[in-house]
Scaffold this motif. Structure first.
Motif, PDB file in Angstrom:
ATOM      1  N   VAL A   7     -23.592  25.164   8.931  1.00 35.03           N
ATOM      2  CA  VAL A   7     -24.459  23.979   8.877  1.00 35.03           C
ATOM      3  C   VAL A   7     -25.201  23.936   7.542  1.00 35.03           C
ATOM      4  O   VAL A   7     -25.172  22.926   6.828  1.00 35.03           O
ATOM      5  CB  VAL A   7     -25.455  23.946  10.060  1.00 35.03           C
ATOM      6  CG1 VAL A   7     -26.516  22.859   9.853  1.00 35.03           C
ATOM      7  CG2 VAL A   7     -24.721  23.709  11.372  1.00 35.03           C
ATOM      8  N   ALA A  22     -29.098  15.022   8.715  1.00 32.71           N
ATOM      9  CA  ALA A  22     -29.111  16.030   9.770  1.00 32.71           C
ATOM     10  C   ALA A  22     -27.672  16.395  10.102  1.00 32.71           C
ATOM     11  O   ALA A  22     -26.748  15.602   9.890  1.00 32.71           O
ATOM     12  CB  ALA A  22     -29.813  15.491  11.020  1.00 32.71           C
ATOM     13  N   ALA A  23     -27.482  17.600  10.644  1.00 28.46           N
ATOM     14  CA  ALA A  23     -26.139  18.055  11.005  1.00 28.46           C
ATOM     15  C   ALA A  23     -26.231  19.109  12.093  1.00 28.46           C
ATOM     16  O   ALA A  23     -27.247  19.790  12.239  1.00 28.46           O
ATOM     17  CB  ALA A  23     -25.422  18.621   9.787  1.00 28.46           C
ATOM     18  N   ALA A  24     -25.132  19.227  12.849  1.00 27.61           N
ATOM     19  CA  ALA A  24     -25.091  20.241  13.911  1.00 27.61           C
ATOM     20  C   ALA A  24     -23.653  20.574  14.264  1.00 27.61           C
ATOM     21  O   ALA A  24     -22.731  19.788  14.027  1.00 27.61           O
ATOM     22  CB  ALA A  24     -25.820  19.740  15.159  1.00 27.61           C
ATOM     23  N   GLN A  35     -27.798  24.048  14.105  1.00 28.38           N
ATOM     24  CA  GLN A  35     -28.225  22.704  13.726  1.00 28.38           C
ATOM     25  C   GLN A  35     -29.227  22.776  12.590  1.00 28.38           C
ATOM     26  O   GLN A  35     -29.884  23.798  12.400  1.00 28.38           O
ATOM     27  CB  GLN A  35     -28.832  21.963  14.917  1.00 28.38           C
ATOM     28  CG  GLN A  35     -30.103  22.572  15.455  1.00 28.38           C
ATOM     29  CD  GLN A  35     -30.610  21.855  16.700  1.00 28.38           C
ATOM     30  OE1 GLN A  35     -29.905  21.085  17.306  1.00 28.38           O
ATOM     31  NE2 GLN A  35     -31.841  22.133  17.073  1.00 28.38           N
ATOM     32  N   SER A  36     -29.325  21.676  11.857  1.00 25.52           N
ATOM     33  CA  SER A  36     -30.353  21.584  10.819  1.00 25.52           C
ATOM     34  C   SER A  36     -31.701  21.362  11.501  1.00 25.52           C
ATOM     35  O   SER A  36     -31.762  20.914  12.653  1.00 25.52           O
ATOM     36  CB  SER A  36     -30.042  20.433   9.864  1.00 25.52           C
ATOM     37  OG  SER A  36     -30.112  19.196  10.546  1.00 25.52           O
ATOM     38  N   THR A  38     -33.656  19.103  11.015  1.00 28.83           N
ATOM     39  CA  THR A  38     -33.889  17.670  11.169  1.00 28.83           C
ATOM     40  C   THR A  38     -33.018  17.026  12.245  1.00 28.83           C
ATOM     41  O   THR A  38     -33.128  15.818  12.473  1.00 28.83           O
ATOM     42  CB  THR A  38     -33.606  16.959   9.829  1.00 28.83           C
ATOM     43  OG1 THR A  38     -32.273  17.312   9.399  1.00 28.83           O
ATOM     44  CG2 THR A  38     -34.609  17.374   8.766  1.00 28.83           C
ATOM     45  N   PHE A  39     -32.168  17.821  12.893  1.00 28.58           N
ATOM     46  CA  PHE A  39     -31.255  17.227  13.881  1.00 28.58           C
ATOM     47  C   PHE A  39     -32.058  16.730  15.088  1.00 28.58           C
ATOM     48  O   PHE A  39     -32.928  17.428  15.597  1.00 28.58           O
ATOM     49  CB  PHE A  39     -30.202  18.244  14.340  1.00 28.58           C
ATOM     50  CG  PHE A  39     -29.016  17.592  14.995  1.00 28.58           C
ATOM     51  CD1 PHE A  39     -28.043  16.967  14.228  1.00 28.58           C
ATOM     52  CD2 PHE A  39     -28.887  17.574  16.374  1.00 28.58           C
ATOM     53  CE1 PHE A  39     -26.959  16.353  14.812  1.00 28.58           C
ATOM     54  CE2 PHE A  39     -27.809  16.954  16.973  1.00 28.58           C
ATOM     55  CZ  PHE A  39     -26.832  16.342  16.184  1.00 28.58           C
TER      56      PHE A  39
END
Length: 131
Positions: A7, A22-24, A35-36, A38-39
């Protein structure tokens, strides 16, 4: 490499000074692998709906893709492999692997194409690794 490193180093990578919002990486059972920070907080039903769309392509089109309570209009994807959503100047790409969902959320100035490239490249790599 840990899931969090995928991630942090691959999904949240810097492209010309910009990156995903954001990412996951989420298991198809809805468990968070990484996950980030910010997710968005998502519901199990949102992940179930995404997984169901991979099994029955087009099932999200009438209602939209929801993630963290945000509704994205489902746009062209690849049935069974990729779902793409758009909401104004932002959007989401979800890549299906054998065991997980790779999710990237973007806002301008990052483009849909850049988000697709980031998410799908990692997803393709994980599929090649049997994941």
């Amino acid at each position: 490499m840990s899931w969090q490193q995928y991630v942090d180093e691959h999904l949240m990578c810097d492209i010309k000074g910009i990156h995903l919002t954001a990412a996951a990486i989420i298991g198809q059972d809805g468990s968070v692998w990484a996950q980030s920070s910010t997710f968005p907080l998502f519901t199990p039903g949102e992940i179930t709906a995404i997984v169901n769309d991979f099994a029955e392509p087009g099932s999200l089109a009438p209602t939209g893709l929801f993630l963290g309570g945000v509704k994205y209009m489902v746009i062209r994807g690849e049935p069974g492999a990729v779902i793409r959503g758009k909401k104004g100047a932002s959007g989401v790409t979800v890549k299906n692997t054998n065991e997980a969902l790779i999710i990237g959320i973007y806002d301008e100035p990052l483009t849909a194409g850049q988000c697709n490239m980031i998410v799908e490249r990692l997803g393709d790599y994980l599929i090649e690794q049997g994941l």
